[in-house]
Enzyme design. Structure first.
Site, PDB file in Angstrom:
ATOM      1  N   LYS A  20       0.606  -1.302   0.279  1.00  0.00           N
ATOM      2  CA  LYS A  20      -0.106   0.130   0.032  1.00  0.00           C
ATOM      3  C   LYS A  20       0.688   1.238  -0.066  1.00  0.00           C
ATOM      4  O   LYS A  20       2.108   0.973   0.597  1.00  0.00           O
ATOM      5  CB  LYS A  20      -0.530  -0.033   1.605  1.00  0.00           C
ATOM      6  CG  LYS A  20      -2.007  -1.446   1.087  1.00  0.00           C
ATOM      7  CD  LYS A  20      -3.126  -0.930   2.389  1.00  0.00           C
ATOM      8  CE  LYS A  20      -4.201  -2.366   2.457  1.00  0.00           C
ATOM      9  NZ  LYS A  20      -4.933  -1.957   3.524  1.00  0.00           N
ATOM     10  N   TYR A  58     -12.560  -1.794  -3.125  1.00  0.00           N
ATOM     11  CA  TYR A  58     -13.649  -2.322  -2.204  1.00  0.00           C
ATOM     12  C   TYR A  58     -14.719  -2.323  -2.332  1.00  0.00           C
ATOM     13  O   TYR A  58     -15.336  -1.369  -1.502  1.00  0.00           O
ATOM     14  CB  TYR A  58     -12.518  -0.769  -1.516  1.00  0.00           C
ATOM     15  CG  TYR A  58     -11.388  -1.426  -0.921  1.00  0.00           C
ATOM     16  CD1 TYR A  58     -10.330  -2.274  -0.034  1.00  0.00           C
ATOM     17  CD2 TYR A  58      -9.949  -0.274  -1.377  1.00  0.00           C
ATOM     18  CE1 TYR A  58      -9.720  -2.960   0.595  1.00  0.00           C
ATOM     19  CE2 TYR A  58      -8.907  -0.578  -0.860  1.00  0.00           C
ATOM     20  CZ  TYR A  58      -8.786  -1.769  -0.246  1.00  0.00           C
ATOM     21  OH  TYR A  58      -7.470  -2.144   0.335  1.00  0.00           O
ATOM     22  N   ASN A  77      -2.009   0.491   6.754  1.00  0.00           N
ATOM     23  CA  ASN A  77      -1.262  -0.570   6.851  1.00  0.00           C
ATOM     24  C   ASN A  77      -0.043  -1.698   6.476  1.00  0.00           C
ATOM     25  O   ASN A  77      -0.954  -2.904   6.397  1.00  0.00           O
ATOM     26  CB  ASN A  77      -2.702  -1.635   8.357  1.00  0.00           C
ATOM     27  CG  ASN A  77      -3.777  -2.408   6.911  1.00  0.00           C
ATOM     28  OD1 ASN A  77      -3.412  -1.967   5.952  1.00  0.00           O
ATOM     29  ND2 ASN A  77      -4.775  -2.009   7.044  1.00  0.00           N
ATOM     30  N   HIS A  99      -2.114  -5.095   1.033  1.00  0.00           N
ATOM     31  CA  HIS A  99      -3.428  -6.143   1.027  1.00  0.00           C
ATOM     32  C   HIS A  99      -2.973  -7.445   1.331  1.00  0.00           C
ATOM     33  O   HIS A  99      -1.993  -7.398   0.540  1.00  0.00           O
ATOM     34  CB  HIS A  99      -4.588  -5.684   0.347  1.00  0.00           C
ATOM     35  CG  HIS A  99      -5.441  -5.551  -0.041  1.00  0.00           C
ATOM     36  ND1 HIS A  99      -6.760  -5.917  -0.096  1.00  0.00           N
ATOM     37  CD2 HIS A  99      -5.260  -7.035  -1.297  1.00  0.00           C
ATOM     38  CE1 HIS A  99      -7.310  -6.822  -0.234  1.00  0.00           C
ATOM     39  NE2 HIS A  99      -6.839  -7.968  -1.443  1.00  0.00           N
ATOM     40  N   GLU A 147      -9.625 -11.019  -8.016  1.00  0.00           N
ATOM     41  CA  GLU A 147      -8.629  -9.969  -7.696  1.00  0.00           C
ATOM     42  C   GLU A 147      -7.521  -9.930  -8.380  1.00  0.00           C
ATOM     43  O   GLU A 147      -7.398  -8.768  -8.784  1.00  0.00           O
ATOM     44  CB  GLU A 147      -8.257  -9.302  -5.880  1.00  0.00           C
ATOM     45  CG  GLU A 147      -9.108  -9.092  -5.093  1.00  0.00           C
ATOM     46  CD  GLU A 147      -9.184  -9.546  -3.823  1.00  0.00           C
ATOM     47  OE1 GLU A 147      -7.920  -9.771  -3.238  1.00  0.00           O
ATOM     48  OE2 GLU A 147      -9.639  -8.717  -2.332  1.00  0.00           O
TER      49      GLU A 147
HETATM   50  P1  IDP Z   1      -8.095  -6.877   5.850  1.00  0.00           P
HETATM   51  O1  IDP Z   1      -7.162  -5.696   4.833  1.00  0.00           O
HETATM   52  O2  IDP Z   1      -7.301  -7.133   7.082  1.00  0.00           O
HETATM   53  O3  IDP Z   1      -8.773  -7.680   5.184  1.00  0.00           O
HETATM   54  P2  IDP Z   1     -10.973  -5.196   6.034  1.00  0.00           P
HETATM   55  O4  IDP Z   1     -11.623  -5.075   7.355  1.00  0.00           O
HETATM   56  O5  IDP Z   1     -11.104  -5.684   4.488  1.00  0.00           O
HETATM   57  O6  IDP Z   1      -9.639  -5.772   6.694  1.00  0.00           O
HETATM   58  O7  IDP Z   1     -10.132  -3.459   5.977  1.00  0.00           O
HETATM   59  C1  IDP Z   1      -9.830  -3.100   4.299  1.00  0.00           C
HETATM   60  C2  IDP Z   1      -8.992  -2.210   4.605  1.00  0.00           C
HETATM   61  O8  IDP Z   1      -9.478  -0.989   5.030  1.00  0.00           O
HETATM   62  C3  IDP Z   1      -8.164  -2.328   5.626  1.00  0.00           C
HETATM   63  O9  IDP Z   1      -6.889  -2.968   5.319  1.00  0.00           O
HETATM   64  C4  IDP Z   1      -7.433  -0.894   5.961  1.00  0.00           C
HETATM   65  O10 IDP Z   1      -6.947  -0.012   4.864  1.00  0.00           O
HETATM   66  C5  IDP Z   1      -8.719   0.178   6.325  1.00  0.00           C
HETATM   67  N1  IDP Z   1      -9.311  -0.374   7.644  1.00  0.00           N
HETATM   68  C6  IDP Z   1      -9.993  -1.446   8.335  1.00  0.00           C
HETATM   69  N2  IDP Z   1     -10.887  -1.011   8.884  1.00  0.00           N
HETATM   70  C7  IDP Z   1     -11.019   0.417   8.997  1.00  0.00           C
HETATM   71  C8  IDP Z   1     -10.742   1.398   9.857  1.00  0.00           C
HETATM   72  O11 IDP Z   1     -12.229   1.430  10.983  1.00  0.00           O
HETATM   73  N3  IDP Z   1     -10.804   2.712   9.886  1.00  0.00           N
HETATM   74  C9  IDP Z   1      -9.837   2.401   8.727  1.00  0.00           C
HETATM   75  N4  IDP Z   1      -9.457   2.093   7.945  1.00  0.00           N
HETATM   76  C10 IDP Z   1      -9.910   0.995   8.311  1.00  0.00           C
END
Ligand code: IDP
Length: 140
Positions: free
Chosen positions: A11, A51, A114, A117, A128
């Site tokens: 990312k 997304y 984070n 992905h 994907e």
């Molecule tokens: P994952 O990437 O661990 O599978 P997901 O729940 O699919 O997690 O969420 C996709 C992405 O959305 C996350 O990697 C993160 O970048 C963002 N995200 C998820 N939850 C939050 C939140 O509560 N606040 C801000 N960004 C979030």
């Protein structure tokens, strides 16, 4: 366990800090092989489509803005039980909750920024991969 494929994104927070190699090294050390890779700037439409499952979530607009804020590296990873192996080395979504030694614990900035992905199922991995790669771009 069968050799399978999964889809990964390095990312913008990680490319910005020049961590493409550091992330890839952790993936490789976890037993995953990069069989396709390209550095791109996602368009807004691409990020919104990717997304789409999150479009009702409060963080959707910020997430799309973040994902188009800089270059990303999209990758296809291959290995035994690749989806789970990648999820394990990524760590929890929120780096504060991620286990030591995972990419997100060691490298990520926040729950949004984070660093990586990774597909969460074999079915999503196939979708994907096809969203970003033509079959001939994947060299196993
Ligand atoms: P994952 O990437 O661990 O599978 P997901 O729940 O699919 O997690 O969420 C996709 C992405 O959305 C996350 O990697 C993160 O970048 C963002 N995200 C998820 N939850 C939050 C939140 O509560 N606040 C801000 N960004 C979030």
């Amino acid at each position: 366990m069968a050799v399978t494929r999964t889809f990964s994104i390095i990312k913008p927070d990680a490319t910005r800090r020049n961590l493409t190699g550091a992330v890839t090294k952790m993936l490789e050390e976890a037993g995953l092989r990069v069989v396709a890779s390209k550095r791109i700037r996602m368009s807004r439409e691409q990020a919104e489509g990717f997304y789409a499952v999150h479009k009702e979530r409060p963080f959707f607009a910020d997430l799309v803005a973040f994902m188009i804020s800089g270059p990303v590296v999209v990758q296809v990873l291959e290995g035994e039980d690749a989806v789970k192996r990648n999820r394990d080395i990524m760590g929890a979504t929120n780096p504060a909750n991620a286990d030591a030694g995972t990419i997100r614990k060691e490298l990520a900035e926040s729950i949004e920024a984070n660093s990586v992905h990774g597909s969460d199922s074999e079915e999503n991995a196939a979708t994907e991969i096809a969203y970003f790669f033509k079959p001939e771009e994947i060299v196993g």
